[in-house]
Motif scaffolding. Structure first.
Motif, PDB file in Angstrom:
ATOM      1  N   PRO A 105       0.828  -1.218   0.000  1.00 27.12           N
ATOM      2  CA  PRO A 105       0.000   0.000   0.000  1.00 27.12           C
ATOM      3  C   PRO A 105       0.861   1.267   0.000  1.00 27.12           C
ATOM      4  O   PRO A 105       0.878   2.038   0.961  1.00 27.12           O
ATOM      5  CB  PRO A 105      -0.824  -0.135   1.288  1.00 27.12           C
ATOM      6  N   GLU A 117       0.606   4.053  -1.330  1.00 26.30           N
ATOM      7  CA  GLU A 117      -0.076   5.352  -1.183  1.00 26.30           C
ATOM      8  C   GLU A 117      -0.216   5.737   0.281  1.00 26.30           C
ATOM      9  O   GLU A 117      -0.452   6.896   0.609  1.00 26.30           O
ATOM     10  CB  GLU A 117      -1.444   5.336  -1.891  1.00 26.30           C
ATOM     11  N   LYS A 118      -0.035   4.769   1.181  1.00 26.55           N
ATOM     12  CA  LYS A 118      -0.128   5.075   2.609  1.00 26.55           C
ATOM     13  C   LYS A 118       1.195   5.588   3.179  1.00 26.55           C
ATOM     14  O   LYS A 118       1.247   6.064   4.305  1.00 26.55           O
ATOM     15  CB  LYS A 118      -0.564   3.832   3.396  1.00 26.55           C
TER      16      LYS A 118
END
Ligand SMILES: [Zn+2]
Length: 311
Positions: free
Chosen positions: A277, A279-280
């Motif tokens: 992930p 984008e985190k």
């Protein structure tokens, strides 16, 4: 109050930092490593006494951030390129004895990571990678609120993961390391070797000048900056793939022109990292400015003897 000592190849800075990470006073002098460790230690002690007389009178401990390979557990230098002849000396024991307080030392990349995790852009994040991009690429890793150490307390060198097996030779012995492709000095070298019109009157063009030229619309400088952003992005994508940290904090001289690279960096990360992930993971700029190394040195002591990272 905490005493802080930042030891680099060219200068030594000393300061008094309060327990909220503010620099109360500071002094600095050239390292003059060639004069040997005893002279260096004497200089550090004198500067510490000087800042103590200004804003002491007492310190709880002393933290040291230093260039080079060192053993943070024993508190002594190993083989340090920038401090020839200083290896096997133990400033932790020596400063503890001289000032009667506990002392701790870490590599300056690790000190920077701790400073950002305690007081900077990464404050309160327990999984953080700090990357400093200047003439080289270094940094440190904080995992679960603690400084990550390798075997025997060793400091991992995140600038030396290989990106192009047949890339330029690197000082570590391999070829095509992230540092050898994306450090400021390598950007300058690439510009010099590939620029259709050689610099200004044949002088070496600095990374800062290349950035200025790019801002002025110079096409080759823009290409150089784009290439730099690509390699920075690839290295960060690798770090995200390996650690998926909450935040990557970017510092070092090259990041003064971060606005020129960040767009490309984010593009590269977005184009890959599909299996995590990404984008985190926040990409943030370091926020402690000129005093980052001194604050880092104080945080070294704090991390060892007092508190875990405040949330
Ligand atoms: Zn290398």
């Amino acid at each position: 109050m905490i005493g802080a000592v930042d030891i680099g190849g060219t200068k030594i800075a000393v300061g008094i930092i309060d327990e909220s990470g503010q620099v109360k006073c500071r002094a600095e002098a050239p390292t003059e490593a060639e004069r040997g460790y005893a002279a260096g230690l004497q200089k550090i002690c004198e500067m510490l006494r000087q800042v103590l007389s200004k804003c002491g009178p007492t310190i709880r401990g002393i933290g040291i951030g230093s260039t080079g390979m060192l053993d943070p557990i024993r508190g002594e230098w190993l083989d340090v390129d920038f401090l020839p002849g200083w290896e096997q000396n133990n400033p932790v024991d020596d400063l503890s004895r001289a000032f009667g307080v506990s002392t701790a030392m870490e590599n300056d990349g690790d000190a920077g990571a701790l400073a950002e995790a305690y007081w900077g852009s990464g404050k309160g994040k327990s999984r953080l990678v700090y990357v400093t991009v200047g003439t080289g690429i270094g940094g440190g890793i904080v995992l679960d609120g603690k400084l990550y150490r390798g075997v025997a307390g060793s400091h991992p060198e995140i600038g030396h993961h290989v990106m192009e097996a047949s890339g330029p030779e690197c000082s570590c012995g391999l070829r095509g390391c992230w540092e050898a492709l994306a450090a400021g000095s390598c950007m300058e070298k690439w510009y010099e070797e590939n620029c259709p019109v050689v610099g200004r009157n044949g002088e070496r063009v600095s990374a800062r000048q290349i950035c200025e030229l790019a801002r002025d619309g110079n096409e080759f400088a823009k290409r150089t900056v784009e290439r730099e952003g690509t390699y920075l992005g690839l290295g960060l994508a690798n770090l995200i793939g390996m650690f998926v940290p909450e935040v990557i904090v970017l510092g070092g001289g090259m990041m003064r022109s971060a606005d020129l690279y960040l767009g490309r960096i984010r593009e590269v990360i977005r184009s890959g990292c599909r299996f995590v992930p990404a984008e985190k993971t926040e990409i943030l700029l370091a926020s402690l400015g000129e005093d980052a190394n001194l604050i880092g040195a104080a945080t070294v002591w704090q991390h060892r003897y007092v508190t875990t990272i405040p949330s």
